[in-house]
Design an enzyme around this catalytic site. Structure first.
Site, PDB file in Angstrom:
ATOM      1  N   GLU A 169       0.601  -1.075  -0.111  1.00  0.00           N
ATOM      2  CA  GLU A 169      -0.118  -0.341  -0.126  1.00  0.00           C
ATOM      3  C   GLU A 169       0.447   1.267  -0.471  1.00  0.00           C
ATOM      4  O   GLU A 169       2.228   0.903   0.454  1.00  0.00           O
ATOM      5  CB  GLU A 169      -0.997  -0.169   0.484  1.00  0.00           C
ATOM      6  CG  GLU A 169      -2.014  -0.860   1.547  1.00  0.00           C
ATOM      7  CD  GLU A 169      -2.694  -0.519   3.309  1.00  0.00           C
ATOM      8  OE1 GLU A 169      -2.141  -0.475   3.694  1.00  0.00           O
ATOM      9  OE2 GLU A 169      -3.797  -1.615   3.038  1.00  0.00           O
ATOM     10  N   LYS A 215       1.697   4.852   1.671  1.00  0.00           N
ATOM     11  CA  LYS A 215       2.194   5.467   2.888  1.00  0.00           C
ATOM     12  C   LYS A 215       1.923   6.832   3.089  1.00  0.00           C
ATOM     13  O   LYS A 215       2.301   7.076   2.111  1.00  0.00           O
ATOM     14  CB  LYS A 215       3.445   5.146   3.566  1.00  0.00           C
ATOM     15  CG  LYS A 215       3.724   5.325   4.723  1.00  0.00           C
ATOM     16  CD  LYS A 215       4.707   5.182   5.447  1.00  0.00           C
ATOM     17  CE  LYS A 215       4.944   5.299   7.163  1.00  0.00           C
ATOM     18  NZ  LYS A 215       5.010   6.645   7.327  1.00  0.00           N
ATOM     19  N   ASP A 218       1.021  10.729   3.878  1.00  0.00           N
ATOM     20  CA  ASP A 218       1.773  10.635   4.625  1.00  0.00           C
ATOM     21  C   ASP A 218       0.595  12.207   5.484  1.00  0.00           C
ATOM     22  O   ASP A 218       0.768  13.433   5.017  1.00  0.00           O
ATOM     23  CB  ASP A 218       3.069  11.732   4.038  1.00  0.00           C
ATOM     24  CG  ASP A 218       3.688  12.436   5.467  1.00  0.00           C
ATOM     25  OD1 ASP A 218       3.365  12.149   6.787  1.00  0.00           O
ATOM     26  OD2 ASP A 218       4.843  13.546   5.085  1.00  0.00           O
ATOM     27  N   TYR A 242      -7.388   2.511   5.609  1.00  0.00           N
ATOM     28  CA  TYR A 242      -6.488   1.219   5.851  1.00  0.00           C
ATOM     29  C   TYR A 242      -6.754   0.277   6.331  1.00  0.00           C
ATOM     30  O   TYR A 242      -5.711  -0.582   6.593  1.00  0.00           O
ATOM     31  CB  TYR A 242      -4.889   2.099   4.684  1.00  0.00           C
ATOM     32  CG  TYR A 242      -4.019   2.421   6.524  1.00  0.00           C
ATOM     33  CD1 TYR A 242      -4.805   2.215   8.029  1.00  0.00           C
ATOM     34  CD2 TYR A 242      -3.922   3.337   5.769  1.00  0.00           C
ATOM     35  CE1 TYR A 242      -3.463   3.168   8.451  1.00  0.00           C
ATOM     36  CE2 TYR A 242      -3.869   4.376   6.630  1.00  0.00           C
ATOM     37  CZ  TYR A 242      -3.271   4.272   8.002  1.00  0.00           C
ATOM     38  OH  TYR A 242      -3.150   4.840   9.348  1.00  0.00           O
ATOM     39  N   LYS A 273      10.466   3.869   3.667  1.00  0.00           N
ATOM     40  CA  LYS A 273      10.535   4.832   3.137  1.00  0.00           C
ATOM     41  C   LYS A 273      11.416   5.411   1.670  1.00  0.00           C
ATOM     42  O   LYS A 273      12.623   5.360   1.467  1.00  0.00           O
ATOM     43  CB  LYS A 273      10.764   6.855   4.361  1.00  0.00           C
ATOM     44  CG  LYS A 273      10.019   5.988   5.670  1.00  0.00           C
ATOM     45  CD  LYS A 273       9.934   7.081   6.043  1.00  0.00           C
ATOM     46  CE  LYS A 273       8.752   7.416   7.545  1.00  0.00           C
ATOM     47  NZ  LYS A 273       8.667   7.898   8.740  1.00  0.00           N
ATOM     48  N   CYS A 330       7.348  49.752  -7.479  1.00  0.00           N
ATOM     49  CA  CYS A 330       6.926  48.239  -8.009  1.00  0.00           C
ATOM     50  C   CYS A 330       7.505  48.178  -9.284  1.00  0.00           C
ATOM     51  O   CYS A 330       7.947  48.592  -9.658  1.00  0.00           O
ATOM     52  CB  CYS A 330       5.353  48.588  -8.810  1.00  0.00           C
ATOM     53  SG  CYS A 330       4.965  47.672  -9.542  1.00  0.00           S
ATOM     54  N   CYS A 376       5.155  48.803 -12.180  1.00  0.00           N
ATOM     55  CA  CYS A 376       5.060  50.566 -12.836  1.00  0.00           C
ATOM     56  C   CYS A 376       6.145  51.394 -12.104  1.00  0.00           C
ATOM     57  O   CYS A 376       5.983  52.752 -12.088  1.00  0.00           O
ATOM     58  CB  CYS A 376       3.457  50.520 -12.148  1.00  0.00           C
ATOM     59  SG  CYS A 376       2.807  51.011  -9.917  1.00  0.00           S
ATOM     60  N   CYS A 400       1.155  47.159  -4.089  1.00  0.00           N
ATOM     61  CA  CYS A 400       1.743  48.030  -5.443  1.00  0.00           C
ATOM     62  C   CYS A 400       0.576  48.665  -4.821  1.00  0.00           C
ATOM     63  O   CYS A 400      -0.320  47.872  -4.915  1.00  0.00           O
ATOM     64  CB  CYS A 400       2.154  47.401  -6.739  1.00  0.00           C
ATOM     65  SG  CYS A 400       2.015  49.081  -7.992  1.00  0.00           S
ATOM     66  N   CYS A 418      -1.907  49.337 -12.584  1.00  0.00           N
ATOM     67  CA  CYS A 418      -0.341  49.334 -12.491  1.00  0.00           C
ATOM     68  C   CYS A 418      -0.686  47.924 -13.595  1.00  0.00           C
ATOM     69  O   CYS A 418      -1.481  46.801 -13.003  1.00  0.00           O
ATOM     70  CB  CYS A 418       0.200  48.844 -11.377  1.00  0.00           C
ATOM     71  SG  CYS A 418       0.986  47.789 -11.231  1.00  0.00           S
TER      72      CYS A 418
END
Ligand code: IVH
Length: 682
Positions: A111, A113, A115, A225, A312, A406, A409, A424, A430
């Protein structure tokens, strides 16, 4: 119908629609209608709390606040698995299994695993009774209100008593899908809030939230599971997985039965890359002996079973040179630093760029241009710079300077107290902000104009054909024909010429025209009002029904809408006070975009009843006799005169004829309520 009966009916109906959607991927009813029924149920339950069912779907949307989670002792301890990163150790484990079973033949189930967060879920008398965290393995926290928000987890499995029994426990991994994780982080980025680190932490944090309504909005999921019960329902793990799946539990299809360790190793190799396409982060695979009697023979060590092991995968991390940092301006004006990297292969894709989120993150990492940095693509799919690779010297470190203006612009950037992002202020002039707003408007979740993807907006902007998204609706064929531009894909760096030939122009215009049929809620979301996401847009559309009512609403009226808090109300209020936005709205109105909510029952004819025979009995809330007959015909069904074995559905109304009901029950004919009928023709 009295309240008690209606509560029961709505509970069963909503659980049915939910299970159909999450288990069979079929939506028999629109989200809107589902929410209407849910609201009706909520209201009835509030008025008659004693009639509330233990499997009520209103628990899915949360709402309760838990001050302190109660500690619950697990019936069977939740053990961990022994781990390995090496194929050699895996073979050694296999040798121990073989020895332990005295040479008897055995099979493994491999299966993925997952996380996430391990959960134990108790069913009592066929009803989901409790969801508990792993805790220290012996006892965990009772987080039932939060677990019940997981829509793929059935609340009632009484129908499957023959398969599972009525009292049992399932275990699985709770998680936040990569998609939801990305959505949340995108929204957080826009608001300049701290980002969630990865889906696992996000899920862990969410499961422990005290407000289950917030948990519900985070759309957690879980893969099951393991099945545990006192009565021996299954002889092998394989049978249990098949049984759980058939009863509607979310069992991942990624498991495989194999007969030797070589096949286990092939499974490991096969999933090493494929796993990145799953919706949940994964960190390895689990190998389990299939037969329960053999598991018993093998037994446990103090910490873990001898009959299972986890392999793993090493988290893929590579070192590459930071060529430079660019600064991107988003739709909301937030300026995001982006690491420009020497291209590097990671989990099947070439990584060239990675977001650095904000100025604080650059400082935290201690980055300088020319540094070698570690890039990782763990669960989150989005590549991430995790640190500086100090083994690679960088003698002339060029410090990264966050711009004061920015980059697009030139306006001076500002930062709000308590927020990480620099913004900005030039929302009206812009270019990247304007472009971002238009891209937001045309995305699938909003106006869904996919014929305008891949650089086409750039062409329209550069040629001065549009200044905002509403201008799309006045584009003419002749204006577009013949325009072209070289487009560079941001992800791959590949260049491609985009040119507007006849067919392209036709597609674009058709896509724009079609978008006028998108519902009000999607238009509202597409308008890009700050803090108004998809869900809020739906709530607002339902509540105000018409854009003029929303635009005229004062702060007090806005804050009264479910889910609308101070910040959102303020933002909506401001949005409609802006002259530019008012002009934008006028253009949308003139274009004929939907700016009001549709009626609940559509008059449109469909094929929902194609090939089915139906009969009704009793009277109905929404239809007269003539109307229901017309509806059946108009949706492809055939009205018949009496109950027989050939009848597909008997629609049961108020005061239904008992003889018809009895005959239907005797012949096994399916009966449906008026609401189920409406769902079928919607
Ligand atoms: S079986 C006796 N199967 O990994 C232990 N666990 O280190 C039975 N996990 O706490 C666990 N995917 O949270 C099993 N397919 C899977 C799993 C899985 C993830 C987690 C689970 C457990 C941890 C064990």
């Amino acid at each position: 119908m009295d309240a008690q009966a209606r509560i029961k009916e709505l509970t069963d109906l909503l659980n049915y629609y939910n299970d159909r959607y999450y288990q069979d991927a079929v939506s028999e009813i629109s989200d809107f209608e589902f929410d209407q029924l849910l609201k009706e149920l909520e209201k009835l339950e509030n008025e008659n709390p004693v009639f509330r069912q233990p499997d009520s779907p209103t628990q899915r949307v949360g709402g309760g606040i838990t001050r302190n989670f109660a500690t619950v002792k697990h019936k069977f301890p939740m053990l961990s698995l022994s781990n390995t990163y090496s194929e050699e150790e895996l073979r050694e484990w296999d040798a121990r299994v073989r020895k332990g079973l005295n040479g008897e033949p055995y099979e493994y189930i491999c299966e993925i695993k997952f996380d996430g967060i391990s959960l134990s879920v108790d069913y009592e008398d066929g009803i989901l009774a409790r969801g508990v965290t792993r805790g220290d393995g012996v006892q965990g926290d009772d987080i039932s209100p939060n677990v019940k928000t997981i829509r793929s987890l059935p609340l009632n499995v009484r129908k499957f008593e023959a398969v599972l029994g009525r009292n049992f426990e399932v275990r699985g991994e709770g998680f936040m899908s990569n998609e939801v994780f990305r959505e949340i982080n995108t929204a957080k980025l826009e608001r300049g809030e701290a980002l969630l680190a990865n889906p696992r932490n996000a899920a862990a944090g969410t499961f422990k939230l005290q407000d289950s309504a917030v948990v519900a909005s985070r759309r957690l999921d879980c893969f099951i599971y393991q099945f545990i019960s006192d009565n021996e329902k299954f002889a092998t793990h394989e049978e249990s997985l098949i049984g759980l799946k058939s009863a509607g539990f979310n069992v991942s299809d990624s498991w495989e039965k194999v007969t030797d360790i070589d096949a286990v190793i092939s499974y490991i190799h096969a999933w090493e890359h494929k796993r990145h396409h799953l919706s949940c982060a994964t960190d390895g695979i689990v190998v389990k002996v299939n037969r329960y009697d053999q598991r018993e023979d093998l037994g446990f060590t103090a910490k873990s079973p001898r009959w299972a092991i986890a392999y793993k995968y090493k988290a893929e991390s590579k070192s590459t040179r930071l060529r430079g940092v660019t600064f991107q301006v988003g739709r909301t004006g937030a300026v995001t630093p982006v690491a420009e990297l020497e291209p590097v292969e990671l989990s099947m894709t070439t990584v060239r760029r990675a977001t650095l989120h904000n100025a604080d993150e650059i400082e935290r990492l201690g980055l300088a241009i020319g540094d070698h940095v570690f890039v990782e693509k763990a669960g989150e799919i989005i590549p991430k710079v995790t640190g500086v690779d100090l083994s690679q010297p960088n003698p002339d470190r060029q410090l990264i300077r966050f711009p004061a203006e920015c980059p697009a612009c030139g306006s001076a950037l500002y930062r709000t107290e308590g927020e990480a992002a620099w913004y900005c202020p030039n929302t009206e002039g812009c270019l990247p902000q304007i472009k971002g707003t238009i891209e937001h408007f045309i995305q699938r979740k909003a106006m869904d104009i996919d014929s305008l993807g891949e650089g086409k907006i750039d062409i329209l902007l550069e040629n001065g054909l549009i200044g905002d998204a509403a201008d799309l609706y006045s584009l003419q064929f002749e204006q577009l024909l013949g325009l072209e531009k070289v487009h560079t894909d941001e992800e791959t760096g590949k260049e491609r010429k985009v040119s507007f030939k006849e067919k392209t122009v036709q597609n674009i215009l058709e896509g724009i025209e079609k978008s006028k049929g998108e519902p009000f809620a999607k238009v509202l979301f597409g308008m890009g009002i700050r803090f108004v996401g998809e869900t809020t847009a739906q709530k607002l559309a339902q509540y105000f029904k018409h854009i003029d009512q929303l635009a005229a609403a004062g702060y007090e009226a806005l804050i009264a809408v479910p889910d609308v808090g101070e910040k959102v109300a303020q933002s909506i209020h401001e949005y409609f006070r802006s002259e530019k936005n008012q002009g934008f709205l006028e253009k949308l109105k003139a274009a004929g975009v939907k700016l009001e909510a549709d009626n609940i029952i559509t008059e449109k004819e469909g094929h929902g009843l194609e090939g089915l025979t139906l009969l009704y009995t009793g009277t109905f809330e929404h239809f007269s006799r003539e109307e229901i007959e017309k509806k059946i015909e108009a949706n492809g069904g055939r009205l018949v005169s009496g109950v027989s074995k050939k009848l597909d559905y008997l629609i049961v109304g108020e005061g239904a004829g008992p003889s018809k009901l009895k005959k239907a029950a005797d012949l096994g004919v399916k009966t449906i309520s008026e609401h189920e009928f409406i769902a079928m023709i919607s």
